[in-house]
Design a protein around this motif. Structure first.
Motif, PDB file in Angstrom:
ATOM      1  N   SER A  77     -35.687  13.377  21.832  1.00  0.00           N
ATOM      2  CA  SER A  77     -36.423  12.113  21.978  1.00  0.00           C
ATOM      3  C   SER A  77     -37.063  12.054  23.382  1.00  0.00           C
ATOM      4  O   SER A  77     -36.640  12.786  24.289  1.00  0.00           O
ATOM      5  CB  SER A  77     -35.485  10.928  21.751  1.00  0.00           C
ATOM      6  N   TYR A  78     -38.007  11.141  23.559  1.00  0.00           N
ATOM      7  CA  TYR A  78     -38.735  11.031  24.835  1.00  0.00           C
ATOM      8  C   TYR A  78     -38.678   9.607  25.350  1.00  0.00           C
ATOM      9  O   TYR A  78     -38.804   8.642  24.578  1.00  0.00           O
ATOM     10  CB  TYR A  78     -40.199  11.433  24.657  1.00  0.00           C
ATOM     11  N   ASP A  79     -38.516   9.530  26.677  1.00  0.00           N
ATOM     12  CA  ASP A  79     -38.537   8.235  27.348  1.00  0.00           C
ATOM     13  C   ASP A  79     -39.991   7.829  27.563  1.00  0.00           C
ATOM     14  O   ASP A  79     -40.715   8.465  28.335  1.00  0.00           O
ATOM     15  CB  ASP A  79     -37.787   8.327  28.676  1.00  0.00           C
ATOM     16  N   LEU A  80     -40.414   6.768  26.873  1.00  0.00           N
ATOM     17  CA  LEU A  80     -41.840   6.379  26.914  1.00  0.00           C
ATOM     18  C   LEU A  80     -42.307   6.000  28.325  1.00  0.00           C
ATOM     19  O   LEU A  80     -43.422   6.334  28.735  1.00  0.00           O
ATOM     20  CB  LEU A  80     -42.069   5.208  25.950  1.00  0.00           C
ATOM     21  N   PHE A  81     -41.433   5.326  29.054  1.00  0.00           N
ATOM     22  CA  PHE A  81     -41.818   4.905  30.410  1.00  0.00           C
ATOM     23  C   PHE A  81     -42.127   6.114  31.313  1.00  0.00           C
ATOM     24  O   PHE A  81     -43.100   6.140  32.053  1.00  0.00           O
ATOM     25  CB  PHE A  81     -40.679   4.065  31.024  1.00  0.00           C
ATOM     26  N   ILE A  82     -41.245   7.136  31.214  1.00  0.00           N
ATOM     27  CA  ILE A  82     -41.429   8.329  32.050  1.00  0.00           C
ATOM     28  C   ILE A  82     -42.686   9.097  31.598  1.00  0.00           C
ATOM     29  O   ILE A  82     -43.413   9.674  32.420  1.00  0.00           O
ATOM     30  CB  ILE A  82     -40.185   9.225  31.996  1.00  0.00           C
ATOM     31  N   VAL A  83     -42.942   9.097  30.286  1.00  0.00           N
ATOM     32  CA  VAL A  83     -44.172   9.753  29.791  1.00  0.00           C
ATOM     33  C   VAL A  83     -45.406   9.096  30.409  1.00  0.00           C
ATOM     34  O   VAL A  83     -46.325   9.767  30.895  1.00  0.00           O
ATOM     35  CB  VAL A  83     -44.238   9.686  28.241  1.00  0.00           C
ATOM     36  N   ILE A  84     -45.409   7.759  30.393  1.00  0.00           N
ATOM     37  CA  ILE A  84     -46.560   7.035  30.984  1.00  0.00           C
ATOM     38  C   ILE A  84     -46.669   7.317  32.479  1.00  0.00           C
ATOM     39  O   ILE A  84     -47.766   7.498  33.031  1.00  0.00           O
ATOM     40  CB  ILE A  84     -46.414   5.514  30.720  1.00  0.00           C
ATOM     41  N   LEU A  85     -45.500   7.413  33.147  1.00  0.00           N
ATOM     42  CA  LEU A  85     -45.500   7.718  34.591  1.00  0.00           C
ATOM     43  C   LEU A  85     -46.131   9.093  34.855  1.00  0.00           C
ATOM     44  O   LEU A  85     -46.902   9.274  35.804  1.00  0.00           O
ATOM     45  CB  LEU A  85     -44.065   7.672  35.138  1.00  0.00           C
ATOM     46  N   SER A  86     -45.833  10.055  33.998  1.00  0.00           N
ATOM     47  CA  SER A  86     -46.400  11.393  34.192  1.00  0.00           C
ATOM     48  C   SER A  86     -47.924  11.395  33.992  1.00  0.00           C
ATOM     49  O   SER A  86     -48.654  12.133  34.658  1.00  0.00           O
ATOM     50  CB  SER A  86     -45.743  12.393  33.237  1.00  0.00           C
TER      51      SER A  86
END
Length: 822
Positions: A77-86
């Motif tokens: 699974s992926y952490d959406l917040f961290i994806v947006i941060l990247s």
């Protein structure tokens, strides 16, 4: 809790798609760099933001698709917040990159700093994005370091390539950008997969439920790839459209700059005038040419500046200007008064401005041609005036006479033509040089102006030393007026001229012809005045004479004599007479003078006083003088061989002959050809030849070194200073016969002769008196200490054979042959 290391696998298709995304993103980045570099202000900021978003999304998409291509044995699974941060980090790194390459210059320091920031951003994006995977991850240090290094190298390459290929007009720009995009994409992909290789994934024994976003990796990879490619494609389309619009806008701006540069920097003044006659534009040259302040021009009517046009040109200029409203380009010349009061000549072109087939205004283009006009005036002045004196020349003089003839054809007024020739000018010019000759002519010009002051007259210089005057007056008064002016001209001419620290004297000969008695055409009047002038010269010079019909016969005779003289040498018509020179105290023969005569086949013996002036004016004198010298030397050599007569023969030098640069060489050549020793040749010079002291001294010294004797002929009649005698290597002075003629009756002549003899002896010179005809004259000369005598008292000039028979034989028999002592 125990961790188990997991190994994943890659989806080849998604890996390929990630590479495609990386290349596409890199190519887009290179294009974006060009747009950023070409814009400024708000447009630049807009392109930086949009470009950073597009580029950042492209890089992030490549990264995320690359992550999706990696499959683990367990679902992730992926952490959406961290994806947006990247994503944000990718966009920020892209912003930095575009900002750096969008600068005008890229220095090494800037490249390294920018690359470090970009590498940090990419690395941060990658490893932050990895942290979005909700799984335990550790990194192998060596591979981690290699990935960072690849990121740095990739950043340097990306920035440098983006900066280098940002220009759109480079040859093969698309191909170069595409190749560079492949290199950049491969480097970015290499960094990503090296980073992935550094990652070590661990699975925990106990089941841990983590909240997160669970995705179908393969499907999501395709979706992101499609979205990214669409985004990048739209970006490229946007760039393409913007390029076209920008190129068109740039072309318009470029043309406008070209036009503005031509307008602003044109040396010609330009006014832009609307159809209503308002000035809507002007360039700096218009201000310079008119002197009008720029603020005055703004929105003024063209009529407001009409007063600066000179009054005589205003109507014509206005009429020609209005003609341009009909759609015609009109060219004309006019003149204005500059604000500083100076006159400015203009060459004007009125050019109508057409827009969609309609005239919307005009350009008034004015070129300052004041300098050209002055040059034209100067050329015109030079064409009709003498450069040396500023007087009208022959062309202008002819115009004046022709106009006078037209004016006075049926009038109570008339005019006379005077021709004046300077006597002795050639001698002064040859002696002192042309510079002093020119100065003399300028001084004569000033004096002629004084002479005609108060009279209606025009002076002109015809060339050389010949001047002309046109004098105007009534028919009853023209002759007395002409006589008065001629007398004043003669008086002014006779005053001394101070040249080269000396005073020199000249005289003038003037001939006068009156219209219409002496001619009805310009050429006829000139010819007749010229004829009268030559009559004055013939009769002793220094005077004036009116033309009369009988003078034509004299002129014709002179012309015929000149023609015959040119053939005289070839026809053996020139002969030499010889006159003995006698020692005053023992009556011995000490020398012989050679005197030229012309035995004309029709006129008989012609006196030198008649043909020598003709020879001097026609330029024949040098040839004749050399012939005389050669014949006299031949005769003396013959007398030496046949009569053992070892005395010098005297030959007169002409002024032109004396001033030859190679006189000494020519004399030496003649002596060698004849076989006569130099000491048996005596050259007689006159005072007038000595005007240029340096030149004369040099010539005389050369002759003296040659061994030739030098004597001064006609002493006392010239104008040279007596002080110069001591400077010249002269051995004998010859007292002119004008002092001997009245010697017994004139106390003044006696005093002059006695003074000359005494002065010569003090200077260690011998003295010979010529023209001695009586015993009384001889007695006085002996008493005064005169050394030698020449004249009819002993013998008149005789041909060589007759001299031998009458005189030489008797002298030889009586032992009366001596030798000159100087």
């Amino acid at each position: 809790m125990e961790h188990h290391h997991m190994h994943g696998t890659y989806d080849t298709m998604l890996v390929i798609l990630s590479l495609i995304i990386a290349v596409a993103a890199s190519y887009t980045t290179l294009d974006l760099a060009g747009r950023v570099a070409m814009t400024s202000g708000k447009n630049r900021t807009r392109w930086l933001i949009l470009g950073a978003a597009s580029m950042g999304m492209g890089i992030w998409s490549m990264h995320f698709v690359g992550m999706l291509a990696f499959s683990l044995p367990v679902p992730v699974s992926y952490d959406l917040f961290i994806v947006i941060l990247s994503v944000i980090i990718a966009i920020a790194a892209s912003f930095v990159a575009l900002y750096v390459v969008g600068r005008k210059q890229l220095k090494l320091q800037q490249l390294l700093v920018g690359s470090s920031l970009l590498a940090t951003g990419i690395s941060a994006m990658h490893y932050v994005g990895m942290e979005a995977m909700l799984i335990d991850i550790t990194y192998e240090p060596i591979m981690f370091s290699i990935s960072i290094l690849i990121a740095i190298v990739a950043s340097i390459a990306a920035l440098w390539l983006a900066f280098y290929f940002r220009k759109e007009n480079e040859k093969y720009a698309v191909s170069k950008k595409l190749a560079s995009g492949v290199i950049m994409g491969a480097a970015i992909v290499g960094m990503h997969y090296t980073g992935m290789e550094a990652a070590q994934f661990h699975m925990v024994d106990e089941k841990v439920t983590v909240a997160g976003m669970s995705l179908d990796q393969r499907l999501l990879g395709y979706v992101i790839t499609a979205g990214t490619m669409l985004t990048l494609g739209l970006s490229l389309i946007g760039i393409f459209v913007d390029k076209r619009l920008s190129r068109k806008d740039s072309h318009i701006k470029k043309n406008e700059k070209w036009y503005r540069s031509l307008y602003e920097n044109n040396r010609d003044g330009i006014l832009s005038v609307s159809l209503s006659g308002r000035i809507i534009g002007f360039n700096p040259a218009a201000i310079t040419i008119t002197g009008i302040d720029g603020d005055y021009f703004h929105n003024r009517s063209i009529i407001d500046i009409a007063p600066i046009i000179v009054e005589e040109e205003r109507k014509r200029t206005k009429r020609l200007f209005l003609r341009s409203f009909r759609g015609k380009t009109i060219s004309y010349e006019t003149a204005i008064t500059h604000q500083n009061g100076s006159l400015v000549h203009l060459s004007v072109i009125n050019v109508p401005v057409h827009v969609e087939g309609k005239i919307v205004g005009h350009y008034v283009i004015a070129k300052d041609i004041t300098r050209e006009k002055k040059a034209e005036q100067k050329i015109r002045h030079m064409a009709f005036h003498d450069e040396l004196t500023g007087l009208p020349n022959r062309r202008k003089f002819d115009q004046v006479v022709v106009q006078a003839i037209e004016k006075y054809k049926s009038s109570e007024h008339t005019f006379s033509v005077m021709v004046m020739d300077i006597d002795r000018f050639k001698m002064i010019n040859d002696s002192l040089g042309h510079a002093y000759g020119d100065r003399l002519l300028q001084m004569v010009t000033n004096r002629l102006h004084e002479a005609i002051s108060g009279y209606e007259a025009t002076i002109a210089r015809m060339g050389g030393d010949e001047f002309t005057v046109v004098c105007f007056g009534s028919k009853a008064e023209i002759e007395p007026i002409s006589s008065e002016i001629a007398s004043r001209m003669l008086k002014e001419a006779q005053l001394p001229y101070h040249l080269k620290d000396n005073d020199f004297y000249i005289s003038a000969s003037i001939g006068i012809a009156i219209y219409p008695e002496h001619g009805t055409e310009s050429a006829e009047l000139m010819k007749n005045a010229d004829t009268a002038m030559y009559e004055v010269k013939k009769n002793g010079k220094n005077g004036y004479q009116y033309y009369s019909d009988h003078l034509d016969a004299h002129l014709l005779e002179r012309i015929e004599l000149e023609a015959d003289l040119r053939k005289a040498i070839q026809r053996n018509e020139l002969i030499i007479y010889y006159q003995p020179q006698i020692h005053a105290h023992n009556s011995s023969l000490i020398g012989i003078e050679a005197l030229l005569r012309w035995n004309h086949p029709i006129r008989g013996i012609i006196s030198p006083s008649i043909f020598i002036p003709i020879a001097e004016e026609s330029g024949l004198i040098v040839e004749i003088s050399e012939w005389v010298m050669r014949q006299a030397c031949l005769q003396m050599r013959k007398w030496q061989q046949e009569w053992e007569l070892y005395i010098p023969v005297s030959v007169n030098l002409s002024t032109q002959q004396f001033h030859q640069n190679n006189l000494a060489q020519k004399v030496e050549q003649i002596l060698l050809e004849v076989g006569l020793e130099a000491k048996y040749l005596e050259l007689e010079i006159t005072e007038s030849m000595m005007m240029d002291i340096c030149r004369s001294t040099s010539t005389l010294q050369e002759l003296k070194e040659l061994g030739v004797r030098i004597s001064m002929d006609d002493f006392g009649t010239g104008y040279s200073s007596l002080n110069y005698l001591k400077m010249f290597p002269i051995g004998k002075l010859k007292i002119d016969q004008s002092f001997i003629r009245d010697l017994t009756n004139s106390e003044s002549d006696k005093a002059i002769v006695a003074t000359i003899i005494s002065m010569a002896h003090h200077l260690k010179m011998n003295v010979i008196a010529e023209g001695v005809e009586t015993a009384e004259q001889l007695a006085f000369l002996k008493e005064s200490g005169c050394d030698d005598i020449q004249g009819y008292y002993f013998s008149r000039p005789l041909p060589a054979k007759e001299l031998q028979r009458v005189f030489l034989g008797k002298c030889k028999q009586d032992g009366k042959v001596g030798a000159a002592k100087y």
